[in-house]
Design a protein around this motif. Structure first.
Motif, PDB file in Angstrom:
ATOM      1  N   LYS A   1       7.444   7.113  -1.036  1.00 17.65           N
ATOM      2  CA  LYS A   1       7.294   6.764  -2.454  1.00 17.65           C
ATOM      3  C   LYS A   1       7.330   5.259  -2.658  1.00 17.65           C
ATOM      4  N   ASP A   2       8.239   4.591  -1.948  1.00 17.92           N
ATOM      5  CA  ASP A   2       8.313   3.133  -2.058  1.00 17.92           C
ATOM      6  C   ASP A   2       7.017   2.486  -1.575  1.00 17.92           C
ATOM      7  N   ILE A   3       6.478   2.989  -0.486  1.00 19.15           N
ATOM      8  CA  ILE A   3       5.232   2.439   0.054  1.00 19.15           C
ATOM      9  C   ILE A   3       4.099   2.625  -0.951  1.00 19.15           C
ATOM     10  N   ALA A   4       4.018   3.805  -1.535  1.00 19.13           N
ATOM     11  CA  ALA A   4       2.969   4.064  -2.530  1.00 19.13           C
ATOM     12  C   ALA A   4       3.077   3.095  -3.697  1.00 19.13           C
TER      13      ALA A   4
ATOM     14  N   ARG B   1       4.507   0.063  -3.706  1.00 21.50           N
ATOM     15  CA  ARG B   1       4.225  -1.315  -3.292  1.00 21.50           C
ATOM     16  C   ARG B   1       2.730  -1.556  -3.104  1.00 21.50           C
ATOM     17  N   LEU B   2       2.029  -0.564  -2.592  1.00 25.80           N
ATOM     18  CA  LEU B   2       0.609  -0.736  -2.311  1.00 25.80           C
ATOM     19  C   LEU B   2      -0.289  -0.219  -3.441  1.00 25.80           C
ATOM     20  N   HIS B   3       0.328   0.346  -4.483  1.00 26.50           N
ATOM     21  CA  HIS B   3      -0.418   0.850  -5.641  1.00 26.50           C
ATOM     22  C   HIS B   3      -1.432   1.913  -5.225  1.00 26.50           C
ATOM     23  N   VAL B   4      -0.954   2.846  -4.403  1.00 29.36           N
ATOM     24  CA  VAL B   4      -1.780   3.981  -3.982  1.00 29.36           C
ATOM     25  C   VAL B   4      -0.996   5.261  -4.247  1.00 29.36           C
ATOM     26  N   SER B   5      -1.643   6.387  -4.081  1.00 32.47           N
ATOM     27  CA  SER B   5      -0.967   7.663  -4.316  1.00 32.47           C
ATOM     28  C   SER B   5      -0.087   8.037  -3.136  1.00 32.47           C
ATOM     29  N   LEU B   6       0.886   8.897  -3.412  1.00 36.85           N
ATOM     30  CA  LEU B   6       1.761   9.402  -2.352  1.00 36.85           C
ATOM     31  C   LEU B   6       0.933  10.135  -1.304  1.00 36.85           C
ATOM     32  N   ARG B   7      -0.088  10.876  -1.750  1.00 36.29           N
ATOM     33  CA  ARG B   7      -0.954  11.605  -0.824  1.00 36.29           C
ATOM     34  C   ARG B   7      -1.674  10.647   0.129  1.00 36.29           C
ATOM     35  N   THR B   8      -2.087   9.483  -0.388  1.00 40.94           N
ATOM     36  CA  THR B   8      -2.760   8.495   0.464  1.00 40.94           C
ATOM     37  C   THR B   8      -1.824   7.989   1.558  1.00 40.94           C
TER      38      THR B   8
ATOM     39  N   GLU C   1       0.714   9.576   2.849  1.00 39.44           N
ATOM     40  CA  GLU C   1       0.917  10.654   3.822  1.00 39.44           C
ATOM     41  C   GLU C   1      -0.277  10.791   4.761  1.00 39.44           C
ATOM     42  N   LEU C   2      -1.479  10.676   4.218  1.00 46.00           N
ATOM     43  CA  LEU C   2      -2.685  10.788   5.035  1.00 46.00           C
ATOM     44  C   LEU C   2      -2.791   9.617   6.023  1.00 46.00           C
ATOM     45  N   CYS C   3      -2.466   8.416   5.551  1.00 46.97           N
ATOM     46  CA  CYS C   3      -2.515   7.241   6.436  1.00 46.97           C
ATOM     47  C   CYS C   3      -1.548   7.392   7.603  1.00 46.97           C
ATOM     48  N   LEU C   4      -0.317   7.822   7.307  1.00 44.82           N
ATOM     49  CA  LEU C   4       0.661   7.982   8.381  1.00 44.82           C
ATOM     50  C   LEU C   4       0.227   9.071   9.359  1.00 44.82           C
ATOM     51  N   SER C   5      -0.314  10.150   8.833  1.00 42.78           N
ATOM     52  CA  SER C   5      -0.785  11.226   9.695  1.00 42.78           C
ATOM     53  C   SER C   5      -1.897  10.731  10.616  1.00 42.78           C
TER      54      SER C   5
ATOM     55  N   TYR D   1       3.081  -0.162   8.796  1.00 48.37           N
ATOM     56  CA  TYR D   1       3.998  -1.271   8.944  1.00 48.37           C
ATOM     57  C   TYR D   1       5.170  -1.147   7.968  1.00 48.37           C
ATOM     58  N   LEU D   2       4.896  -0.822   6.732  1.00 46.95           N
ATOM     59  CA  LEU D   2       5.979  -0.651   5.760  1.00 46.95           C
ATOM     60  C   LEU D   2       6.873   0.518   6.144  1.00 46.95           C
ATOM     61  N   ALA D   3       6.288   1.545   6.731  1.00 45.87           N
ATOM     62  CA  ALA D   3       7.107   2.666   7.216  1.00 45.87           C
ATOM     63  C   ALA D   3       8.019   2.206   8.346  1.00 45.87           C
ATOM     64  N   ARG D   4       7.503   1.344   9.228  1.00 46.67           N
ATOM     65  CA  ARG D   4       8.338   0.835  10.317  1.00 46.67           C
ATOM     66  C   ARG D   4       9.489  -0.008   9.781  1.00 46.67           C
ATOM     67  N   LEU D   5       9.266  -0.688   8.670  1.00 45.62           N
ATOM     68  CA  LEU D   5      10.335  -1.500   8.074  1.00 45.62           C
ATOM     69  C   LEU D   5      11.417  -0.640   7.437  1.00 45.62           C
ATOM     70  N   GLY D   6      11.152   0.655   7.279  1.00 47.36           N
ATOM     71  CA  GLY D   6      12.164   1.552   6.732  1.00 47.36           C
ATOM     72  C   GLY D   6      11.906   2.012   5.312  1.00 47.36           C
ATOM     73  N   PHE D   7      10.785   1.645   4.716  1.00 46.06           N
ATOM     74  CA  PHE D   7      10.476   2.082   3.362  1.00 46.06           C
ATOM     75  C   PHE D   7      10.069   3.555   3.369  1.00 46.06           C
ATOM     76  N   GLY D   8      10.496   4.302   2.355  1.00 45.15           N
ATOM     77  CA  GLY D   8      10.083   5.685   2.202  1.00 45.15           C
ATOM     78  C   GLY D   8       8.671   5.777   1.662  1.00 45.15           C
TER      79      GLY D   8
END
Length: 461
Positions: free
Chosen positions: A421-424, A426-433, A435-439, A412-419
């Motif tokens: 790094k920004d998503i990571a 905001r959600l206090h998770v790793s960048l790898r997490t 990427e895995l979620c989007l995949s 959802y945050l990706a759909r809003l246009g957040f990159g």
């Protein structure tokens, strides 16, 4: 030459009382000013009543009256203003209804201002069936009236009540016809705002945006008399097209405008709940919770079913307190009692999706089916199709069942246009997490990248 405003000093004093939060004093002083004007033998023009009591589509300070519209304010108008004053400041529900019905059963009930104030008071008091009946009679009488004001006022309110009772198809058709034929200038901005709300509910988002642009209502709105209503409808459109930050800002501006006018009752416009939904969407959780809880308090103070039902529903969604189903069933029962079918449909839909997200699939399907029945009854094809899609996606073997709450949140945050790094952050998770979620989302839903996220029906997160 502009008319002399005999109540200019009173209006300034009222504004100061409202600024200090002394709303009851402000409204009592306003009604006393009306009584003083009634005793004047020279008559009263509509502009002198402006801002004494807040009313959508009401008179504006400084307006010059059209020829023949100088009048002595009838007793019925003062009674109807009293009803609306009680509604605005969260007074006694029975007192407001009694005053409104008294005005609408009086010999002067067809006076435009009396009718307008009294019907809106009934609407805000959740007396939607009574308001509908009064509007239907008024439309019948107005069709034989030589007064353009009378015809327009009756038709605009008739369309509005159709929308509030869940019939957005009828409301949009009526409003569109009224705007095409030409609405009285005093109600034009309001009619546009109410048309936009109906179009948004029908999924006609481009038409809603075009209507706002054609009428110059996409900017600051300093000169718009019905600024609160326009901000509200504009916020609904922002929310529908995934602009939660813009929606939050418009809903908060709507609230500031109402508070400035001594309106604290969420039955008038539930701006706090709407702002809370959108603050939650962009991870502003503390603000979201504070607004939602304040709405519950104010709604309970007023005591009418619809504002309480709306407030409880949003609060339960934000706090995740819906799994025991009591908040859901309580809110649904209140909205059903108040006849707010569109709000009830949205409640069932949101809870159906969120229950499904939390793996309560049977309960989720039941709630979504209840929402579909309401959509079908109101002939709202947009919502029928939307709910059918949700039922398929969350049903046995549906692709949404394979995604976690975190998968949906990241997407959802990706759909809003957040990159990423920004998503990571905001959600206090790793960048790898992230990427895995989007995949996972792309693979499970069979979509190619972020552009495909536009088709996803996200549950309340």
């Amino acid at each position: 030459m502009p008319p002399v405003d005999r109540l200019a000093p009173n209006r300034g004093a009222l504004a100061e009382l409202a600024r200090l939060g002394r709303w009851s004093e402000a409204n009592n002083a306003a009604l006393e000013a009306v009584r003083l004007l009634q005793s004047e033998p020279t008559g009263v023009i509509a502009a002198e009543l402006a801002d004494l009591v807040y009313v959508a589509g009401g008179p504006r300070p400084g307006q010059s009256p059209p020829a023949g519209e100088r009048l002595i304010v009838p007793d019925e108008r003062a009674i109807a203003m009293q009803a609306l004053s009680v509604v605005n400041r969260i007074g006694e529900l029975d007192e407001a209804v009694e005053a409104a019905e008294t005005a609408l059963s009086s010999p002067g009930r067809w006076e435009v201002g009396t009718f307008w104030y009294a019907v809106l008071a009934l609407v805000y008091a959740d007396q939607l069936e009574s308001a509908r009946e009064h509007c239907a009679r008024a439309v019948h009488n107005a069709s034989r009236s030589s007064s353009e004001r009378h015809r327009h006022a009756a038709a605009v309110l008739h369309a509005r009540v159709a929308f509030l009772t869940g019939d957005s198809v009828t409301a949009a058709n009526r409003f569109t016809g009224l705007l095409a034929a030409g609405v009285h200038s005093q109600q034009h901005g309001l009619a546009v705002a109410w048309t936009v709300a109906a179009l948004v509910d029908l999924g006609a988002l481009e038409d809603a945006g075009d209507l706002l642009r054609r009428n110059g209502l996409t900017g600051p709105l300093e000169d718009e008399g019905d600024r609160a209503e326009v901000l509200w409808s504009r916020g609904l459109l922002h929310e529908a097209v995934d602009r939660p930050q813009a929606a939050f800002e418009d809903f908060m501006a709507c609230g500031r405008e109402l508070l400035k006018r001594s309106v604290i009752n969420p039955a008038v416009i539930p701006w706090r709940s709407a702002a809370a939904r959108n603050a939650y969407a962009v991870e502003r959780r503390d603000i979201s919770l504070a607004l939602a809880r304040e709405e519950v308090v104010e709604a309970n103070r007023w005591g009418a079913p619809n504002p309480i039902g709306r407030a409880l529903g949003v609060d339960a969604l934000i706090t995740d307190s819906y799994e025991g189903v009591d908040p859901l069933h309580t809110a649904a029962a209140l909205l059903e009692t108040g006849g707010a079918n569109a709000d009830l449909r949205a409640l069932w839909y949101d809870f159906g999706a969120k229950l499904s997200l939390d793996r309560h699939f049977a309960e989720g399907e039941q709630a979504l089916s209840a929402a579909r029945d309401l959509a079908a009854r109101s002939r709202n094809r947009f919502w029928v199709d939307r709910i059918d899609t949700a039922l398929r996606n969350w049903g046995e073997g549906g692709s949404y069942r394979e995604l976690s709450r975190q998968d949906f949140r990241v997407a959802y945050l990706a759909r809003l246009g957040f990159g990423n790094k920004d998503i990571a952050g905001r959600l206090h998770v790793s960048l790898r997490t992230v990427e895995l979620c989007l995949s996972t989302v792309y693979r499970k839903l069979g979509i190619a990248g972020r552009g495909g996220l536009r088709s996803v029906l996200f549950p309340p997160l």
